[in-house]
Enzyme design. Structure first.
Site, PDB file in Angstrom:
ATOM      1  N   HIS A   1     -29.321  -4.202   2.055  1.00  0.00           N
ATOM      2  CA  HIS A   1     -28.680  -3.071   1.219  1.00  0.00           C
ATOM      3  C   HIS A   1     -27.632  -3.972   0.298  1.00  0.00           C
ATOM      4  O   HIS A   1     -27.380  -3.855  -0.847  1.00  0.00           O
ATOM      5  CB  HIS A   1     -28.590  -2.150   1.917  1.00  0.00           C
ATOM      6  CG  HIS A   1     -27.715  -1.060   1.066  1.00  0.00           C
ATOM      7  ND1 HIS A   1     -28.704   0.178   0.660  1.00  0.00           N
ATOM      8  CD2 HIS A   1     -26.735  -0.751   0.598  1.00  0.00           C
ATOM      9  CE1 HIS A   1     -28.029   0.987   0.005  1.00  0.00           C
ATOM     10  NE2 HIS A   1     -26.715   0.572  -0.120  1.00  0.00           N
ATOM     11  N   GLU A   2     -26.582  -4.299   1.314  1.00  0.00           N
ATOM     12  CA  GLU A   2     -25.458  -4.892   0.653  1.00  0.00           C
ATOM     13  C   GLU A   2     -25.532  -5.958  -0.099  1.00  0.00           C
ATOM     14  O   GLU A   2     -24.927  -6.160  -1.093  1.00  0.00           O
ATOM     15  CB  GLU A   2     -24.328  -5.183   1.879  1.00  0.00           C
ATOM     16  CG  GLU A   2     -23.973  -3.983   2.563  1.00  0.00           C
ATOM     17  CD  GLU A   2     -23.406  -2.614   1.637  1.00  0.00           C
ATOM     18  OE1 GLU A   2     -22.779  -2.818   0.485  1.00  0.00           O
ATOM     19  OE2 GLU A   2     -23.518  -1.442   2.133  1.00  0.00           O
TER      20      GLU A   2
ATOM     21  N   THR B   1       1.412  11.050  -6.450  1.00  0.00           N
ATOM     22  CA  THR B   1       1.875  10.302  -7.688  1.00  0.00           C
ATOM     23  C   THR B   1       3.395  10.372  -7.704  1.00  0.00           C
ATOM     24  O   THR B   1       3.767   9.668  -8.536  1.00  0.00           O
ATOM     25  CB  THR B   1       1.386  10.526  -8.710  1.00  0.00           C
ATOM     26  OG1 THR B   1       1.337  12.194  -9.209  1.00  0.00           O
ATOM     27  CG2 THR B   1      -0.136  10.087  -8.937  1.00  0.00           C
TER      28      THR B   1
HETATM   29  P1  ADP Z   1       3.384  14.345  -5.116  1.00  0.00           P
HETATM   30  O1  ADP Z   1       4.501  15.303  -5.068  1.00  0.00           O
HETATM   31  O2  ADP Z   1       3.176  14.083  -6.510  1.00  0.00           O
HETATM   32  O3  ADP Z   1       2.458  14.862  -4.462  1.00  0.00           O
HETATM   33  P2  ADP Z   1       5.163  12.704  -3.575  1.00  0.00           P
HETATM   34  O4  ADP Z   1       6.290  12.739  -4.407  1.00  0.00           O
HETATM   35  O5  ADP Z   1       5.133  13.772  -2.451  1.00  0.00           O
HETATM   36  O6  ADP Z   1       3.833  13.166  -4.324  1.00  0.00           O
HETATM   37  O7  ADP Z   1       4.789  11.388  -2.895  1.00  0.00           O
HETATM   38  C1  ADP Z   1       4.470  11.117  -1.935  1.00  0.00           C
HETATM   39  C2  ADP Z   1       5.178   9.739  -1.506  1.00  0.00           C
HETATM   40  O8  ADP Z   1       4.419   8.584  -2.097  1.00  0.00           O
HETATM   41  C3  ADP Z   1       6.396   9.756  -1.775  1.00  0.00           C
HETATM   42  O9  ADP Z   1       7.200  10.048  -0.777  1.00  0.00           O
HETATM   43  C4  ADP Z   1       6.640   8.252  -2.172  1.00  0.00           C
HETATM   44  O10 ADP Z   1       6.971   7.217  -1.021  1.00  0.00           O
HETATM   45  C5  ADP Z   1       5.300   7.848  -2.284  1.00  0.00           C
HETATM   46  N1  ADP Z   1       5.356   7.656  -4.015  1.00  0.00           N
HETATM   47  C6  ADP Z   1       4.377   8.215  -4.890  1.00  0.00           C
HETATM   48  N2  ADP Z   1       4.810   7.616  -6.049  1.00  0.00           N
HETATM   49  C7  ADP Z   1       5.655   6.820  -5.943  1.00  0.00           C
HETATM   50  C8  ADP Z   1       6.348   5.841  -7.062  1.00  0.00           C
HETATM   51  N3  ADP Z   1       5.991   6.073  -8.218  1.00  0.00           N
HETATM   52  N4  ADP Z   1       7.146   4.974  -6.474  1.00  0.00           N
HETATM   53  C9  ADP Z   1       7.373   4.770  -5.178  1.00  0.00           C
HETATM   54  N5  ADP Z   1       6.791   5.798  -4.281  1.00  0.00           N
HETATM   55  C10 ADP Z   1       6.074   6.619  -4.550  1.00  0.00           C
HETATM   56 ZN    ZN Z   2     -25.074   1.097  -1.262  1.00  0.00          ZN
END
Ligand code: ADP
Ligand code: ZN
Ligand code: MG
Length: 614
Positions: A426-427, A209
């Site tokens: 199914h789908e 995130t």
């Molecule tokens: P975490 O440390 O929370 O696991 P990271 O900071 O390593 O996540 O995020 C992984 C990648 O995902 C980052 O390098 C970035 O490119 C992308 N990313 C995650 N959140 C964002 C955000 N809010 N805006 C832009 N890019 C993001």
């Molecule tokens: Zn199904």
């Protein structure tokens, strides 16, 4: 270490090799065994008389003579046998002629010399690499940062190069971090008034995130160096190494203040000590060192500690005490707007068709993290390259989203005719039910092309907008749609298949949550029985209640799911001709888009419920 260039090292190694070669070619021959020339005994006597001898060594059977005159690189000796004359006579002669003598002969290639010759190249190599390491670490840190031997895993960056512009969404987190940036830039402003800023802030949220990204962005915005260490790297073989590393980290940080110290995945060291099964000395020592370092340093110096975790519930209480990580910043999965913004941030560096619609992609990816979304953009770009296009279009974006969410199409899976029919029914069962029920998201795509994730087909629904609250009716309809696959199989073929396993799992999970967490069952009503053990990671839940209650929970869950299944069966039986017709179309086309699906339904006069949704 990261920034070390490779070329200079190569040059140093070449120099080292040249030196070694020179030593071997020139120096070592000089030191090699002496040249020994055999002479007759009378020649020896002659040499004594002519005063050509500087030293003599005497053995039981040999006499070794060192002449005064030496030429050539190797040492020259003469040697002669020792005749059977009396010992005293020879000694007298030597004494008379004033020649040094010694017993017995000492072999010139002594142990010391031997060692020297053999180890000299190694010494040179060690010296050279020491020189290389010193100059390399100087270059890396501009002479300020000192990388000792136990700090191999500390990463230091003078400038992270990231700013808040690189972090899309997460406005709440940014708002809380702005103060820290201000503090790093003007510590006096805070100390003048007596305000104490928190020493540390804990970034909490699911993986991907942007926690690490945010920490770097804080350093970038404040224009201060960034020191980081990952908790998982602390899990060391040897007790004490982790603690030493923490000590070094803080020493360097204080020397470089103002700066940011970032401890990623802090849960790896900061796990609660109470409920650990058996103790882990290394981790405990590391944690204690971290705690004492945090207490020990003066925050007015301008060192701010950020840490990240996705498992806040396992952290040791001591870490969360005031004066340590007392500020907690939640970095949650992005909502619809957030997802759109993240897609746009990552699309900046990619050539995109002007009229790509990020909204559709964002809506089709609820629950996707920033990292997933970044992945989608990249996958789309790769697809465009593969298709020999100059720009990325909506088509690639949608395909990429599907690949990230459901896996790549798996052409090698060949279904038999009969299996393909079952998957089609199914789908269509899922899709038709979502059209027939009121409280469901519209169908975006139906496909029976197998995926690498193992799915033989799937029906993709996209919510019109982000949902923060879900009503009981919506949950029940969701379970009914999930049951639709199995229901369709039963209606058409009269026997169930294994294809519904995942549907069953999800339906049961939701139904159980209705009973134990959302107070939506008649049996228990407004009562909490379970809660999620980790708010960010898995769907794991835990609760403590009697076995009797457990049996009732199971019973209630079963009742909800089966009621929904029966409802699904009834609805599909009712629309059997439509089910047959659509299944045939899907069987032939293999993929039906959302628009096509609505068209087909209109032809069958089932557009009433759909319009209500929209
Ligand atoms: P975490 O440390 O929370 O696991 P990271 O900071 O390593 O996540 O995020 C992984 C990648 O995902 C980052 O390098 C970035 O490119 C992308 N990313 C995650 N959140 C964002 C955000 N809010 N805006 C832009 N890019 C993001
Ligand atoms: Zn199904
Ligand atoms: Mg991270």
């Amino acid at each position: 270490m990261k920034k070390m260039k490779r070329t200079p090292i190569l040059i140093y190694y070449i120099i080292a090799v040249v030196v070694i070669v020179l030593i071997n070619a020139v120096l070592i021959p000089k030191l090699r065994e002496p040249e020994i020339v055999k002479i007759e005994y009378n020649e020896f006597i002659e040499m004594i008389q002519e005063g050509k001898i500087s030293k003599v060594e005497i053995d039981e059977r040999r006499i070794r003579i060192e002449p005064k005159e030496q030429k050539g690189v190797r040492k020259l000796y003469y040697e002669t046998g020792r005749p059977n004359i009396s010992h005293d006579a020879l000694i007298d002669l030597l004494l008379e002629s004033d020649i040094d003598f010694k017993f017995p002969i000492q072999e010139e290639t002594s142990m010391l010399l031997y060692l020297f010759i053999n180890f000299l190249p190694i010494l040179v190599l060690i010296g050279a690499s020491y020189f290389i390491f010193r100059s390399a670490s100087k270059r890396m840190g501009g002479g300020v940062m000192n990388f000792g031997k136990s700090t191999g895993k500390i990463y230091a960056e003078r400038e992270t190069g990231k700013t808040f512009d690189d972090v899309a969404g997460q406005d709440e987190a940014k708002r809380l971090l702005v103060e820290i940036i201000d503090f790093l830039n003007n510590p006096e402003k805070y100390s003048k008034i007596g305000a104490k800023l928190p020493k540390g802030a804990l970034l909490v949220g699911p993986p991907g995130t942007g926690k690490t990204l945010l920490a770097k962005a804080v350093a970038g915005e404040a224009k201060v160096p960034f020191f980081s260490l990952s908790g998982s790297e602390f899990v060391e073989m040897f007790v004490g190494v982790g603690a030493a590393r923490v000590r070094d980290l803080f020493k360097q940080a204080v020397a470089n203040a103002p700066c940011i110290v970032f401890i990623d995945e802090i849960d790896a060291i900061g796990k609660s000590r109470d409920n650990a099964i058996g103790s882990n000395d290394e981790r405990e020592q590391t944690l204690n060192q971290l705690l004492s370092e945090m207490d020990g340093f003066d925050s007015s110096k301008g060192v701010v500690i950020l840490a990240a975790t996705n498992r806040p519930e396992v952290l040791d209480k001591a870490l969360l005490r005031p004066g340590r990580f007392d500020r907690r910043i939640t970095v949650d999965l992005p909502d619809l707007e957030g997802r759109k913004a993240i897609l746009k941030v990552h699309a900046r560096g990619v050539k995109m068709d002007e009229n790509v619609d990020f909204d559709v992609i964002a809506r089709s990816t609820p629950g996707a993290s920033g990292a997933d979304l970044e992945n989608i953009i990249n996958e789309a770009a790769l697809r465009a390259v593969r298709a020999n296009k100059n720009i990325v279009t909506q088509k690639e974006l949608e395909e990429a989203a599907e690949v990230i969410l459901a896996g790549e199409e798996k052409k090698s899976t060949v279904l038999s005719e009969k299996e393909k029919w079952i998957v089609a029914y199914h789908e269509i069962g899922h899709a038709l039910l979502s059209a027939l029920l009121k409280n469901t998201a519209p169908v975006h795509k139906i496909t029976i092309i197998p995926r690498t994730s193992g799915a033989l087909g799937y029906t993709m629904q996209i919510e019109e907008q982000e949902k923060y609250l879900i009503t009981k009716e919506e949950i029940l309809d969701r379970i009914t749609v999930l049951a639709g696959g199995r229901a369709s199989e039963l209606v058409q073929f009269g026997s169930p298949t294994t294809g519904a396993a995942n549907d069953i799992e999800r339906a049961t999970h939701i139904a159980r949550a209705m009973v134990t967490m959302y107070g939506m069952s008649d049996e228990f009503g407004f009562v909490k029985l379970e809660k999620k053990t980790n708010p960010f990671l898995s769907d794991e839940v835990a609760g403590s209640y009697s076995e009797e209650t457990a049996a009732k929970v199971d019973e209630e869950t079963r009742r909800i799911v089966n009621t929904c299944l029966n409802k699904a069966i009834e609805l599909l039986k009712d629309k059997k001709e439509v089910l047959d017709k659509l299944s045939r179309i899907l069987f032939e086309k293999e993929t039906i888009t959302g628009t096509e699906f609505i068209e087909l339904l209109k032809q069958e006069n089932i557009n009433v419920e759909l319009e209500e949704v929209q």
